[in-house]
Design a protein around this motif. Sequence first.
Motif, PDB file in Angstrom:
ATOM      1  N   PHE A 116     -36.101  45.336  31.137  1.00  0.00           N
ATOM      2  CA  PHE A 116     -36.029  46.715  31.636  1.00  0.00           C
ATOM      3  C   PHE A 116     -36.357  46.774  33.125  1.00  0.00           C
ATOM      4  O   PHE A 116     -35.635  47.398  33.919  1.00  0.00           O
ATOM      5  CB  PHE A 116     -36.993  47.600  30.838  1.00  0.00           C
ATOM      6  CG  PHE A 116     -37.238  48.948  31.447  1.00  0.00           C
ATOM      7  CD1 PHE A 116     -36.300  49.956  31.338  1.00  0.00           C
ATOM      8  CD2 PHE A 116     -38.414  49.202  32.145  1.00  0.00           C
ATOM      9  CE1 PHE A 116     -36.520  51.201  31.915  1.00  0.00           C
ATOM     10  CE2 PHE A 116     -38.647  50.436  32.717  1.00  0.00           C
ATOM     11  CZ  PHE A 116     -37.701  51.446  32.597  1.00  0.00           C
ATOM     12  N   LEU A 117     -37.446  46.129  33.535  1.00  0.00           N
ATOM     13  CA  LEU A 117     -37.837  46.181  34.943  1.00  0.00           C
ATOM     14  C   LEU A 117     -36.918  45.346  35.826  1.00  0.00           C
ATOM     15  O   LEU A 117     -36.624  45.729  36.965  1.00  0.00           O
ATOM     16  CB  LEU A 117     -39.287  45.732  35.109  1.00  0.00           C
ATOM     17  CG  LEU A 117     -40.351  46.733  34.645  1.00  0.00           C
ATOM     18  CD1 LEU A 117     -41.745  46.209  34.983  1.00  0.00           C
ATOM     19  CD2 LEU A 117     -40.149  48.100  35.292  1.00  0.00           C
ATOM     20  N   ARG A 118     -36.471  44.222  35.336  1.00  0.00           N
ATOM     21  CA  ARG A 118     -35.541  43.419  36.135  1.00  0.00           C
ATOM     22  C   ARG A 118     -34.242  44.183  36.376  1.00  0.00           C
ATOM     23  O   ARG A 118     -33.697  44.164  37.485  1.00  0.00           O
ATOM     24  CB  ARG A 118     -35.267  42.084  35.441  1.00  0.00           C
ATOM     25  CG  ARG A 118     -36.467  41.158  35.390  1.00  0.00           C
ATOM     26  CD  ARG A 118     -36.121  39.793  34.829  1.00  0.00           C
ATOM     27  NE  ARG A 118     -35.220  39.060  35.728  1.00  0.00           N
ATOM     28  CZ  ARG A 118     -34.806  37.827  35.498  1.00  0.00           C
ATOM     29  NH1 ARG A 118     -35.191  37.184  34.415  1.00  0.00           N
ATOM     30  NH2 ARG A 118     -34.011  37.234  36.345  1.00  0.00           N
ATOM     31  N   ASP A 119     -33.750  44.865  35.354  1.00  0.00           N
ATOM     32  CA  ASP A 119     -32.527  45.655  35.509  1.00  0.00           C
ATOM     33  C   ASP A 119     -32.736  46.806  36.490  1.00  0.00           C
ATOM     34  O   ASP A 119     -31.879  47.072  37.348  1.00  0.00           O
ATOM     35  CB  ASP A 119     -32.069  46.200  34.161  1.00  0.00           C
ATOM     36  CG  ASP A 119     -31.521  45.133  33.228  1.00  0.00           C
ATOM     37  OD1 ASP A 119     -31.271  44.006  33.698  1.00  0.00           O
ATOM     38  OD2 ASP A 119     -31.354  45.429  32.025  1.00  0.00           O
ATOM     39  N   LEU A 120     -33.857  47.495  36.366  1.00  0.00           N
ATOM     40  CA  LEU A 120     -34.133  48.629  37.258  1.00  0.00           C
ATOM     41  C   LEU A 120     -34.308  48.159  38.694  1.00  0.00           C
ATOM     42  O   LEU A 120     -33.809  48.806  39.633  1.00  0.00           O
ATOM     43  CB  LEU A 120     -35.390  49.370  36.777  1.00  0.00           C
ATOM     44  CG  LEU A 120     -35.745  50.657  37.530  1.00  0.00           C
ATOM     45  CD1 LEU A 120     -34.626  51.681  37.415  1.00  0.00           C
ATOM     46  CD2 LEU A 120     -37.060  51.232  36.991  1.00  0.00           C
TER      47      LEU A 120
END
Length: 329
Positions: A116-120
Amino acid sequence: MHSSHRTNANAARATSLGKRLSTMPVLLTDGGIETRLIYEFHCPLPDFASFLPLFDEKGRGDLTALYGSYLAIAAEFRLPMQIGTPTWRAHPEGLARQGFRAPDDLRRVNETAVRFLRDLRREMAVEDLVLIASVIGPRLDGYDPQGAPKAAEAEAYHRPQAAVLAEAGVDLLYAPTFASADELLGVAQAMAATGLGYAVAPVIDDEGLLPDGTALKDAVQRIDHAVSPSPLHWLIGCVHPARLRSAHEMPAWPSTDSPRIRGLKANASSLPPDELDRLDHLDEGHPSSFADEMLALHHDFGLRVLGGCCGTDHRHIRALAERLTAKRS
């Protein structure tokens, strides 16, 4: 990849990260996560289990807005920033308390949080600025050492989560809000075993003592000497800037000749953490005062990793970013 090869690769990444961190005059961090989810986004969060919103549509939108508000500050001010995964309670017993008891749930939940954080981070085009720190929380209470595991038990308990997070592609491992020096030693050993760089952030009182009574300087010396590799650096977590300033003058504080305490993720409220934990409302203080106090710690004690914890939000971090970048002018 074979486990020994993976550990060696992580060690190389840790060395590179250590060099990068040593050249940074400041590393901003995110602010509050759980308190914002509860009070700002009205998101049910039993046991402060911030991984829960990842698994419903509204919650995922809330997390996107929350983390996005911090990443936007990094982008606007061009400041390096560390953000932490919503995994403080994503360890075996924390997962089980929320009904996540399937054999693969530990891996599934922690990998989902990192992804989730890598994508964001990629979507907001701040991959060059933002470090993702995978958060590992205490087995029980972050403020009360009662029932905390001893070092060997803690190492065995925290090792599976540390291994999964290290494999998920984070930049460093991070253990905040620990009340027991023994459990902190165990989690440091578990993180060190991955080969990836890591940081630790115990809670302390005004005298520089952990809630279990251990002097901060003794905890630092014990872990730095017993664990290899030792932490990249130490932070203090979940206390107000004024409390750290008071503790810095106490005999329990580590030697300032060779500083190991590099930063603070501070609460907005000046209340002690155990009292703050019992409040039924948010004590968010004043963002401008928060930023002034944090900047003073940066100037006076050389703290370089600066951000927020309970009660803080994007306003506190923005105010701090404004003051830090004003120094450039």
